[in-house]
Each structure stands twice: as structure tokens, then as C-alpha cells.
Scaffold this motif. Structure first.
Motif, PDB file in Angstrom:
ATOM      1  N   THR A  23     -34.565   3.136 -31.721  1.00  0.00           N
ATOM      2  CA  THR A  23     -33.145   3.480 -31.840  1.00  0.00           C
ATOM      3  C   THR A  23     -32.964   4.804 -32.562  1.00  0.00           C
ATOM      4  O   THR A  23     -32.168   5.657 -32.143  1.00  0.00           O
ATOM      5  CB  THR A  23     -32.394   2.370 -32.596  1.00  0.00           C
ATOM      6  OG1 THR A  23     -32.571   1.133 -31.911  1.00  0.00           O
ATOM      7  CG2 THR A  23     -30.917   2.684 -32.688  1.00  0.00           C
TER       8      THR A  23
ATOM      9  N   LYS B  72     -33.942   7.673 -30.282  1.00  0.00           N
ATOM     10  CA  LYS B  72     -32.935   7.933 -29.258  1.00  0.00           C
ATOM     11  C   LYS B  72     -31.774   8.727 -29.833  1.00  0.00           C
ATOM     12  O   LYS B  72     -31.284   9.681 -29.232  1.00  0.00           O
ATOM     13  CB  LYS B  72     -32.451   6.616 -28.664  1.00  0.00           C
ATOM     14  CG  LYS B  72     -31.453   6.782 -27.535  1.00  0.00           C
ATOM     15  CD  LYS B  72     -30.978   5.435 -27.014  1.00  0.00           C
ATOM     16  CE  LYS B  72     -32.113   4.636 -26.404  1.00  0.00           C
ATOM     17  NZ  LYS B  72     -31.632   3.374 -25.787  1.00  0.00           N
ATOM     18  N   ARG B  73     -31.304   8.340 -31.030  1.00  0.00           N
ATOM     19  CA  ARG B  73     -30.200   9.061 -31.671  1.00  0.00           C
ATOM     20  C   ARG B  73     -30.611  10.493 -31.991  1.00  0.00           C
ATOM     21  O   ARG B  73     -29.817  11.423 -31.870  1.00  0.00           O
ATOM     22  CB  ARG B  73     -29.773   8.331 -32.939  1.00  0.00           C
ATOM     23  CG  ARG B  73     -29.059   7.016 -32.675  1.00  0.00           C
ATOM     24  CD  ARG B  73     -28.797   6.281 -33.980  1.00  0.00           C
ATOM     25  NE  ARG B  73     -27.937   7.039 -34.862  1.00  0.00           N
ATOM     26  CZ  ARG B  73     -26.605   7.002 -34.843  1.00  0.00           C
ATOM     27  NH1 ARG B  73     -25.991   6.222 -33.949  1.00  0.00           N
ATOM     28  NH2 ARG B  73     -25.899   7.707 -35.692  1.00  0.00           N
TER      29      ARG B  73
ATOM     30  N   ARG C 225     -33.595  -4.368 -27.465  1.00  0.00           N
ATOM     31  CA  ARG C 225     -33.619  -2.924 -27.680  1.00  0.00           C
ATOM     32  C   ARG C 225     -34.893  -2.293 -27.121  1.00  0.00           C
ATOM     33  O   ARG C 225     -34.881  -1.153 -26.654  1.00  0.00           O
ATOM     34  CB  ARG C 225     -33.497  -2.604 -29.170  1.00  0.00           C
ATOM     35  CG  ARG C 225     -32.093  -2.794 -29.725  1.00  0.00           C
ATOM     36  CD  ARG C 225     -31.992  -2.301 -31.151  1.00  0.00           C
ATOM     37  NE  ARG C 225     -30.637  -2.436 -31.671  1.00  0.00           N
ATOM     38  CZ  ARG C 225     -29.679  -1.548 -31.511  1.00  0.00           C
ATOM     39  NH1 ARG C 225     -29.939  -0.429 -30.833  1.00  0.00           N
ATOM     40  NH2 ARG C 225     -28.482  -1.738 -32.014  1.00  0.00           N
TER      41      ARG C 225
END
Length: 221
Positions: A210, A213-214, A53
Motif C-alpha cells: 500500500t 502504491k501511494r 490487498r
């Protein structure tokens, strides 16, 4: 081929840990070497996801997670059997920390944390074996992708239970006691702390990336 390579890594780790403790008794030296090798495999398996990731170059290594996880479970099972056979002698009460004291003429609990640490380790092992048994394309098709992913997210649960189990034996069990002689502090203490903290750091960093990014994509948390 990946299974053969992973088995070789496991074997090399066992040999390396065995050679690193020449003054220990052969029995204790063996089950500790096998247990430490299992921990190495678990750390490698769980590090690949966060690394992928954080850096796409690690994505190609994700396929190795299955073999690393399976061999972690097998090596951890060997460690558990060695302890049950060599230390507990297939006695549940010894496994839970009870021993016969001739002066008292009965069994008493000499190691309060020993039994709990063993139960924690046995729980982690049981779940690891379930994950290993379902680490196949056939299991994925049978369970369905959502259920399979939910189940295998439990690998983190195995990791944290394993940290508690190993941490007890590294920092608590083999310390000065009135009823037994203890070996010198295990050299693996510092590598254990560093590797465990590093993996948790990777997991946190991957989560932050993560989540960020969302958020930028406008997806509700």
C-alpha cells in the motif's frame, strides 16, 4: 447464511480442539478448546484484509469479516465466562492470581503473571465486544464512516493483546513450578507461533504494498 456457516466453523473448531486433548481434565479441556476456537476466528477475520490487498481475488471474501469478528467476540466471551466461573469462581482476587494457602492462613499471590494475563485478555474481550456491537450497517450510519473505520481499526489492538494473553498460557503459566503439577506442553504452541507470525507477515506485506502504491502515485506519506 454467513452467520450459520461461521457458527459451524466455530463449533467444529471447539470440537476439534476438545478432541485433541483427551488427557486433560474436562473443565480445563473445555475452556481451552473454546479459547483456541476464538483465536482461529480472529486470525481468519484479520487475515482477509491483508490478503485482499495483496491479491484482488480475496476481495470477494471481505464480506465475511463481519461475521467472523462477531463470532470471535461471542466465542471469546464464552471462554471468559468459563474461566471466571470454573477457575476464578467469580472472585476478583482469584482472577488476579491470589489463592488461599491453608498453611499460611491467608491469601497470597501464587501466580504473578496469571492476573496480568487475565487483565490483558479481559481488555481484549471488552474491546472485541464493542467492535461486535458496532458491526452493523446501522452502527456505520449512526457513527459515520470515518469514526466507524477508526474504531474498527482497533481490531489489530485486540489481536496483539490476544497474542500476549494466549502466549502467556502456552509458554509461561503451565511450566514447572514448586507448588503444582503441570500438564505436558500444549501441542498448540507451534501452530500458535506460526499462525501469529504469518498474520503479522501478511499485515507488513500489505502495508509495504500500500505504501509503495501511494509513493508511485505521488501521494505524500
Amino acid at each position: 447464511m454467513r452467520h450459520l456457516v461461521t457458527a459451524g466453523i466455530a463449533g467444529a473448531a471447539v470440537v476439534g480442539f476438545w478432541a485433541s486433548r483427551p488427557t486433560w481434565s474436562p473443565e480445563m479441556r473445555l475452556w481451552k478448546a473454546v479459547g483456541d476456537a476464538a483465536l482461529v476466528l480472529l486470525l481468519l477475520a484479520l487475515a482477509l484484509g491483508p490478503l485482499a490487498r495483496l491479491d484482488r481475488r480475496f476481495t470477494r471474501w471481505l464480506a465475511w469479516r463481519r461475521q467472523l469478528g462477531i463470532w470471535f467476540a461471542l466465542v471469546a466471551l464464552a471462554h471468559g465466562l468459563l474461566v471466571v466461573h470454573g477457575w476464578a469462581r467469580w472472585s476478583l482476587r482469584r482472577f488476579l492470581g491470589y489463592e488461599m494457602v491453608p498453611q499460611l492462613g491467608r491469601e497470597v499471590r501464587l501466580e504473578p503473571g496469571f492476573g496480568l494475563a487475565n487483565v490483558v485478555g479481559a481488555t481484549a474481550l471488552a474491546f472485541a465486544l464493542v467492535l461486535a456491537a458496532t458491526s452493523s450497517d446501522r452502527a456505520l450510519r449512526l457513527l459515520g464512516a470515518p469514526a466507524w473505520k477508526w474504531l474498527h481499526h482497533g481490531a489489530r489492538f485486540v489481536f496483539y493483546l490476544t497474542l500476549l494473553h494466549v502466549g502467556y498460557f502456552l509458554f509461561v503459566h503451565y511450566t514447572l513450578s514448586f507448588h503444582k503439577d503441570v500438564p505436558p506442553p500444549d501441542w498448540f504452541r507451534l501452530p500458535f507461533v506460526i499462525s501469529g507470525a504469518a498474520l503479522m507477515g501478511l499485515q507488513i506485506a500489505a502495508f509495504i504494498k500500500t505504501a509503495g502504491k501511494r509513493s508511485r502515485q505521488g501521494v505524500p506519506a
